[in-house]
Design a protein around this motif. Sequence first.
Motif, PDB file in Angstrom:
ATOM      1  N   ASN A 191       0.782  -1.050  -0.076  1.00 15.75           N
ATOM      2  CA  ASN A 191       0.156  -0.121   0.016  1.00 15.75           C
ATOM      3  C   ASN A 191       0.850   1.101  -0.040  1.00 15.75           C
TER       4      ASN A 191
ATOM      5  N   LEU B  75       0.629   3.235  -3.394  1.00 15.04           N
ATOM      6  CA  LEU B  75      -0.558   3.777  -3.940  1.00 15.04           C
ATOM      7  C   LEU B  75      -0.527   5.281  -4.283  1.00 15.04           C
TER       8      LEU B  75
ATOM      9  N   PHE C  36      -5.687   6.393  -4.615  1.00 14.60           N
ATOM     10  CA  PHE C  36      -6.877   5.793  -3.693  1.00 14.60           C
ATOM     11  C   PHE C  36      -5.992   5.823  -2.213  1.00 14.60           C
TER      12      PHE C  36
ATOM     13  N   ILE D 293      -8.698   1.390  -1.059  1.00 15.90           N
ATOM     14  CA  ILE D 293      -7.945   0.252  -1.814  1.00 15.90           C
ATOM     15  C   ILE D 293      -8.470  -1.014  -1.371  1.00 15.90           C
TER      16      ILE D 293
ATOM     17  N   SER E 279      -7.183  -3.592  -8.176  1.00 16.42           N
ATOM     18  CA  SER E 279      -7.200  -2.317  -7.597  1.00 16.42           C
ATOM     19  C   SER E 279      -6.042  -1.604  -7.493  1.00 16.42           C
ATOM     20  N   LYS E 280      -4.846  -2.356  -7.748  1.00 14.98           N
ATOM     21  CA  LYS E 280      -3.586  -1.407  -7.887  1.00 14.98           C
ATOM     22  C   LYS E 280      -3.529  -0.854  -9.197  1.00 14.98           C
TER      23      LYS E 280
ATOM     24  N   ASP F  74      -5.920   1.986  -9.279  1.00 12.96           N
ATOM     25  CA  ASP F  74      -5.399   3.079  -8.749  1.00 12.96           C
ATOM     26  C   ASP F  74      -4.206   3.860  -9.621  1.00 12.96           C
TER      27      ASP F  74
ATOM     28  N   GLN G 283     -11.536  13.012 -10.991  1.00  9.04           N
ATOM     29  CA  GLN G 283     -10.700  12.087  -9.871  1.00  9.04           C
ATOM     30  C   GLN G 283     -11.416  12.530  -8.544  1.00  9.04           C
TER      31      GLN G 283
ATOM     32  N   ASN H  18     -13.804  10.132  -5.894  1.00  7.67           N
ATOM     33  CA  ASN H  18     -13.488   9.903  -4.633  1.00  7.67           C
ATOM     34  C   ASN H  18     -14.687  10.106  -3.691  1.00  7.67           C
TER      35      ASN H  18
END
Length: 181
Positions: free
Chosen positions: A36, A39, A42, A47, A72-73, A76, A88, A92
Amino acid sequence: MDRRKAIKRIGASFGAITISSGVISLVQSCNSPKTNKELSFFSKNEINFLDRIFEIIIPETESPGAYSLNLSKFVDAYVAKNIRTEDQKYLNVMIEEFITMILSSENKKSIKDVENKTLEKYFSDHIDNGSMIAANGKNYSQICNLFREMAVNSYKASEYVLINKLGFVSIPGYYDGNVDI
């Protein structure tokens, strides 16, 4: 800025993933062990939430699921590099609103405390259901559809799927255009 326009642009961006050198480098960078610290966009909480939602959409079967493919990576990195700043911010806000709605409905303090079955219930209630209104009066079908679109398009762009399912060869070898069908 209209939220619908932002969602459409984000969705169109994910729908327009092509196998360019930029996307290939994103795919290759997502194959490294998951941390993490790396990142781009996110938060750690978001995440973890996306990992769980994507695993609901693309579960582990005989082929790897969303979590083991680090989708998810990829999302991101893709959002950080390819989505406009104002979009973005809307993304969010929408993710945080969806998480907050689930937490308030379940009387939980953290999304980690919510079970996967419960997440799946909220996701399936809102996906493809424009008439489903949450207790706070909002409709979350757009963000759920966007989650699905991000997961599926990221899955199709993953190295495993490209090589093992779609027969992608990054450096073409012999090509025979005269093949019997």
